[in-house]
Design a protein around this motif. Structure first.
Motif, PDB file in Angstrom:
ATOM      1  N   SER A 182      -4.245  -5.126   1.269  1.00  0.00           N
ATOM      2  CA  SER A 182      -5.312  -4.397   1.943  1.00  0.00           C
ATOM      3  C   SER A 182      -4.837  -3.880   3.287  1.00  0.00           C
ATOM      4  O   SER A 182      -5.482  -4.039   4.307  1.00  0.00           O
ATOM      5  CB  SER A 182      -6.534  -5.297   2.132  1.00  0.00           C
ATOM      6  OG  SER A 182      -6.202  -6.437   2.870  1.00  0.00           O
TER       7      SER A 182
ATOM      8  N   LYS B   1      -8.927   6.298   3.473  1.00  0.00           N
ATOM      9  CA  LYS B   1      -8.947   6.438   2.016  1.00  0.00           C
ATOM     10  C   LYS B   1     -10.003   7.448   1.578  1.00  0.00           C
ATOM     11  O   LYS B   1      -9.774   8.239   0.656  1.00  0.00           O
ATOM     12  CB  LYS B   1      -9.223   5.084   1.363  1.00  0.00           C
ATOM     13  CG  LYS B   1      -9.346   5.173  -0.165  1.00  0.00           C
ATOM     14  CD  LYS B   1      -9.731   3.843  -0.789  1.00  0.00           C
ATOM     15  CE  LYS B   1      -9.961   4.011  -2.290  1.00  0.00           C
ATOM     16  NZ  LYS B   1     -10.309   2.729  -2.947  1.00  0.00           N
TER      17      LYS B   1
ATOM     18  N   VAL C 288       0.825  -1.203   0.000  1.00  0.00           N
ATOM     19  CA  VAL C 288       0.000   0.000   0.000  1.00  0.00           C
ATOM     20  C   VAL C 288       0.862   1.257   0.000  1.00  0.00           C
ATOM     21  O   VAL C 288       0.464   2.295  -0.522  1.00  0.00           O
ATOM     22  CB  VAL C 288      -0.973   0.000   1.203  1.00  0.00           C
ATOM     23  CG1 VAL C 288      -0.241   0.256   2.522  1.00  0.00           C
ATOM     24  CG2 VAL C 288      -2.080   1.027   1.006  1.00  0.00           C
TER      25      VAL C 288
ATOM     26  N   THR D 138      -4.637  -1.005   4.444  1.00  0.00           N
ATOM     27  CA  THR D 138      -5.399   0.054   5.078  1.00  0.00           C
ATOM     28  C   THR D 138      -6.601  -0.477   5.829  1.00  0.00           C
ATOM     29  O   THR D 138      -7.281   0.273   6.511  1.00  0.00           O
ATOM     30  CB  THR D 138      -5.887   1.066   4.031  1.00  0.00           C
ATOM     31  OG1 THR D 138      -6.692   0.389   3.082  1.00  0.00           O
ATOM     32  CG2 THR D 138      -4.746   1.756   3.364  1.00  0.00           C
TER      33      THR D 138
ATOM     34  N   SER E 134       0.489   0.748   8.239  1.00  0.00           N
ATOM     35  CA  SER E 134       0.802  -0.449   7.457  1.00  0.00           C
ATOM     36  C   SER E 134       2.259  -0.883   7.629  1.00  0.00           C
ATOM     37  O   SER E 134       2.702  -1.824   6.964  1.00  0.00           O
ATOM     38  CB  SER E 134       0.519  -0.199   5.970  1.00  0.00           C
ATOM     39  OG  SER E 134       1.402   0.780   5.453  1.00  0.00           O
TER      40      SER E 134
ATOM     41  N   VAL F 151      -5.974   1.874  -4.367  1.00  0.00           N
ATOM     42  CA  VAL F 151      -5.726   1.910  -2.923  1.00  0.00           C
ATOM     43  C   VAL F 151      -6.863   1.181  -2.232  1.00  0.00           C
ATOM     44  O   VAL F 151      -8.024   1.568  -2.394  1.00  0.00           O
ATOM     45  CB  VAL F 151      -5.624   3.351  -2.394  1.00  0.00           C
ATOM     46  CG1 VAL F 151      -5.510   3.355  -0.871  1.00  0.00           C
ATOM     47  CG2 VAL F 151      -4.416   4.047  -3.007  1.00  0.00           C
TER      48      VAL F 151
END
Length: 434
Positions: free
Chosen positions: A224, A96, A30, A226, A147, A208
């Protein structure tokens, strides 16, 4: 307690499953996707930034004070909005979404530059553009931070900043080529910038990850990362304003935010540095858009190694060393002979300063701010620094108008030396205090 140099080791848990390293850079996927979004967006924004000082001062006839006011607005508005963007991202637990709103607003503002024919209209468009930047900065950095294991924060932010700076490198170069090829150069720059900004928003929306997963979902992965950041902690209630404000009770956060503001008060904006360099060395107007390339190139080369160095030897040391390098650049602008080598030296030092500070500052928060308040914590520190730089732009523009560029820069250099000394005392390593 003071700001520690080293972040605490990451806590084990399901959320760490999303912290899988990339095959080449050693960072989560990410981070690479967000770096791509920043790269594209920076091409767009730096195309405008590269020509804006010359456009305002030489074409529209702005005084240094007038330009300093607009430059302050350009940087100050984003500072005020960062707090809102960071808090809302934590509150809705969807980083996001808030980042996308920020990128989208900035993209919408680019074509409006073509219609801004007055100081008021131009100031309004720039303020809206910076509002978008303020909304997206803290949520984006929170996604990177959440992350990444705490001991690799410097490298992760270094990778992101290197990709971001690639855009900063390509943006001025694109603006330079457009100005040389197009009859209506400035309008063409603004139009192309708008198209590139839309592409950045599309990459964010499409690539994203934004789904929320439960903290214990075994399907969480590097694609993934986030998820855990957006979800927070299982069934946690929405973050309230007083929880975000309560972060100021953390001594290390207060120390970091205070020193970032103190140093920001004496950090001359990039635009003024380039104008000073042009006047000092007599660089022709047509070459002016290329000056940011020097800063960006050095930043690009050093962002990752300097970030990794900060993880090893301490973020305080690297952060303060970056300001010492900037002070050396100011000294060269003030007293070095106007030789052909001067622009290269000043721009190189300017790039080293950014490599040692831009990613290191948010990386230092990994062991200080809880995960569910990470965007708010990043916003508090970022806002303190950006508001200080807003004040510096106004003060420097006024000093230039009243006393000239030399005395204005000398005052900033003296202030930077004093502020860096104070910051060096306040940001002592944790093992020096009991």
């Amino acid at each position: 307690m003071y700001l520690t140099d080293r972040s605490a080791p990451p806590k084990p848990g399901a959320a760490d499953q999303g912290r899988r390293r990339g095959p080449v850079t050693g960072v989560a996927p990410v981070v690479l996707v967000l770096g791509t979004v920043s790269l594209i967006t920076d091409i767009s924004s730096e195309m405008v930034t590269a020509v804006l000082p010359l456009y305002l001062v030489s074409t529209l006839g702005f005084s240094p004070l007038g330009f300093g006011t607009l430059d302050g607005v350009y940087n100050g508005v984003s500072a005020l909005v960062q707090l809102t963007g960071g808090h809302l991202a934590d509150r809705v637990r969807n980083h996001k979404l808030m980042a996308g709103l920020g990128y989208g607003l900035s993209a919408l503002c680019k074509p409006l530059l073509l219609l801004a024919g007055s100081v008021g209209a131009l100031g309004t468009v720039l303020a809206l553009d910076r509002t978008g930047k303020g909304l997206r900065t803290a949520p984006r950095d929170a996604m990177i931070s959440l992350s990444t294991p705490a001991e690799r924060q410097g490298r992760a932010f270094g990778v992101h900043r290197a990709m971001d700076t690639t855009g900063a490198l390509l943006g001025p170069l694109t603006a330079f080529l457009i100005l040389r090829a197009a009859a209506d150069g400035y309008d063409a720059v603004f139009g192309v910038s708008a198209c590139v900004a839309v592409l950045g928003v599309l990459v964010l929306v499409l690539f994203v990850p934004g789904r929320r997963r439960a903290a214990g979902d075994p399907g969480a992965s590097g694609a993934s990362t986030t998820a855990a950041a957006d979800e927070g902690a299982g069934g946690r209630q929405p973050v309230r304003v007083r929880e975000a404000v309560a972060l100021l009770r953390l001594p290390r956060l207060r120390a970091l935010a205070g020193c970032a503001a103190l140093l920001g008060l004496t950090t001359v904006s990039d635009a003024f540095v380039y104008l000073l360099l042009q006047r000092r060395t007599g660089i022709a107007d047509e070459w002016f858009p290329l000056l940011p390339l020097g800063t960006a190139a050095v930043f690009l080369l050093l962002a990752v190694p300097v970030g990794a160095l900060a993880d090893r030897i301490g973020r305080r040391t690297v952060f303060l060393a970056g300001h010492a390098v900037l002070l050396t650049g100011y000294a060269l602008l003030l007293w070095a002979p106007a030789t052909p080598a001067l622009p290269f030296l000043v721009l190189a030092l300017h790039g080293v300063f950014y490599a040692a500070t831009d990613g290191v500052l948010p990386a230092a928060l990994a062991g200080v701010v809880p995960d569910h308040l990470r965007a708010s914590g990043l916003a508090i520190v970022g806002t303190s620094q950006a508001l200080a730089r807003f004040c510096c732009s106004l003060a420097f523009g006024a000093a230039w108008t009243m006393w000239g560029p030399g005395p204005a820069l000398a005052g900033s250099a003296a202030g930077l030396l004093c502020c860096a000394t104070v910051a060096g005392v306040v940001l002592r390593p944790a093992d020096e205090t009991r």
